[in-house]
Design an enzyme around this catalytic site. Structure first.
Site, PDB file in Angstrom:
ATOM      1  N   CYS A  99     -18.451  -9.617  26.838  1.00  0.00           N
ATOM      2  CA  CYS A  99     -17.370  -9.144  26.287  1.00  0.00           C
ATOM      3  C   CYS A  99     -17.248  -7.913  25.929  1.00  0.00           C
ATOM      4  O   CYS A  99     -16.422  -7.259  26.480  1.00  0.00           O
ATOM      5  CB  CYS A  99     -16.756 -10.381  25.651  1.00  0.00           C
ATOM      6  SG  CYS A  99     -14.748 -10.055  25.725  1.00  0.00           S
ATOM      7  N   CYS A 197     -15.110 -16.216  23.666  1.00  0.00           N
ATOM      8  CA  CYS A 197     -14.666 -14.736  23.447  1.00  0.00           C
ATOM      9  C   CYS A 197     -12.950 -15.101  24.022  1.00  0.00           C
ATOM     10  O   CYS A 197     -12.881 -15.007  25.356  1.00  0.00           O
ATOM     11  CB  CYS A 197     -15.315 -14.199  24.022  1.00  0.00           C
ATOM     12  SG  CYS A 197     -14.746 -12.160  23.995  1.00  0.00           S
TER      13      CYS A 197
END
Length: 359
Positions: A99, A197
C-alpha cells in the site's frame, strides 16, 4: 517553505504531522485516500465514513484545505488483487507494505505532483528521511523503537523517498498525542486503527473467506501422521500457534504450523524448537528486491516481519533482482511471500523484497 499534500487517515499520527507542517509555515493541504468501501458486506467494521469526518474536523481546526481522493479502483487492482492471489498461491502477502509503495507514494504521490505539491506527500509514519549532500535521501528507523514503521517502507523506490515527508519520525507516540492536544485536535486520544491497510477492522480470515472458498484438507505432523482437518491453507501462516485446533500431545508442548503441502492440500504442524523441520531457517532467497542505494552490501540486517528483530546475515547477489541470505543464526517461521526489509548497522533502510525460497 514547500507546498505539501498530507495523507490524512483520520488518526492522530497523520493529524499531528499536518499540524507540525502547518506550524512550520508550509502550505499544507490534506487528502483522505478513499481506498475501500465495504459494499460486499464482509463481516467487520469499515470506518471510512467516521475517518473522513475526523479528518475533516482536524482540517477545520487547523484551517487547511481538505480533499477526498477516490482511489478505490487503483487500490483493488494494486493491493487487494495482490493480497487475494498471494493467499490463493499459498504465500503470505503484506498489503500494508505494498500500500505504501503503490498507493501513498505511488498513485497519491503522482496526484500530488500533478497538482503542484512540489514538497511531496507527508504521512504519519514513524520513520525518518535524511537527505545526503550531493543528492539522494535515506530512510532511517523512527526514533520511537516501539512504533518504528520503516519496515513498511522497504519496497519504496528512491524517487518516491525523495518526495516523502515524515514529520513525526523524530517523536515518540506520547509526544505525538501531546502535540495533538496542544493544537486541540479532536483525534488526540483516538485509538490506533488495526486491520488491513485502509480497509478497517476486518478479520483477515473473514476477508479471505469472502474471496477464497474453504478448501478442507488434512493436518499432519512432520512424519505425515494425520492429526486433524483444516478449512483451507490460506487461513494459516508459518509459526502459527493457535487456531489449528490440534490438541497438544502433552502439557507444555504445543503444535505450531511449520509448512504447507500445496500439492496434497495438507497443513504441516510440529513442535516448537529449532530441531523441528521447517520451523527455523538458516538460508533464504529474496526476490523482486528494491534497492534504495545501489546494490546491497555483503552484510545486512534482515527483518522478516514487522515485529521481528532484524538479524545479521551474509547477502549474496544472484542476479535478476534476487539475493541469497545466509543468517548468522536460525530464524523462526519465515514464510514465502513475506516481505524482508534490509538495514545497515546504523538503522538505515537499504531496501526490501519477497521471500522466494527458504531453507
Amino acid at each position: 517553505m514547500a507546498r505539501i499534500l498530507v495523507a490524512l487517515s483520520g488518526g492522530v499520527d497523520s493529524a499531528a504531522a499536518a499540524a507540525l507542517l502547518t506550524e512550520q509555515g508550509h502550505e499544507v493541504v490534506a487528502a483522505y485516500m478513499k481506498n475501500w468501501v465495504n459494499d460486499e458486506n464482509i463481516p467487520g467494521e469499515c470506518p471510512w465514513e467516521r475517518d473522513i469526518e475526523d479528518a475533516l474536523a482536524v482540517c477545520r481546526k487547523l484551517g487547511i484545505e481538505f480533499r477526498v481522493v477516490d482511489l478505490i479502483e487503483q487500490y483493488r487492482a494494486r493491493v487487494v488483487d495482490y493480497l487475494i492471489e498471494g493467499y490463493r498461491n499459498g504465500s503470505t502477502p503484506n498489503p500494508d507494505v505494498l500500500c505504501n509503495r503503490e498507493m501513498k507514494f505511488g498513485v497519491l504521490l503522482d496526484y500530488a505532483l500533478e497538482q503542484g505539491f512540489t514538497g511531496g506527500v507527508a504521512t504519519g509514519h514513524y520513520a525518518r528521511r535524511l537527505d545526503v549532500p550531493g543528492g539522494g535521501s535515506y530512510v532511517l528507523r523512527g526514533l520511537d523503537g516501539n512504533k518504528d514503521q520503516s519496515y513498511f517502507l522497504a519496497l519504496m523506490r528512491p524517487e518516491q523517498v525523495a518526495h516523502a515527508v515524515f514529520p513525526v519520525g523524530e517523536l515518540t507516540k506520547p509526544q505525538v498525542r501531546e502535540i495533538a492536544r496542544r493544537f486541540g485536535l479532536p483525534v488526540a486520544d483516538k485509538k490506533d486503527s488495526q486491520g488491513i491497510c485502509f480497509i478497517g477492522k476486518v478479520k483477515m480470515s473473514d476477508f479471505l473467506r469472502h474471496y477464497l472458498p474453504d478448501n478442507p484438507g488434512d493436518i499432519v505432523d512432520t512424519q505425515g501422521r494425520v492429526l486433524g482437518r483444516h478449512d483451507g491453507l490460506h487461513l494459516f501462516t508459518m509459526g502459527q500457534r493457535h487456531g489449528h485446533h490440534v490438541a497438544s500431545p502433552r502439557e507444555g508442548v504445543a503444535y505450531v504450523v511449520v509448512g504447507k503441502d500445496l500439492q496434497n492440500n495438507r497443513l504441516v504442524v510440529g513442535y516448537e524448537g529449532e530441531e523441528t523441520p521447517g520451523l527455523y531457517a538458516r538460508r533464504a532467497v529474496v526476490g523482486s528486491v528494491t534497492n534504495l542505494h545501489g546494490p546491497l552490501p555483503p552484510r545486512v540486517f534482515a527483518q522478516p516481519r514487522y515485529r521481528a528483530a532484524a538479524v545479521p546475515a551474509t547477502c549474496t547477489p544472484l542476479g535478476d533482482a534476487r539475493v541469497q541470505l545466509d543468517f548468522d543464526s536460525p530464524v523462526r517461521a519465515l514464510a514465502l511471500g513475506q516481505v524482508c526489509a534490509f538495514y545497515a548497522p546504523e538503522n538505515q533502510l537499504l531496501g526490501g523484497g519477497f521471500f522466494e525460497a527458504i531453507g
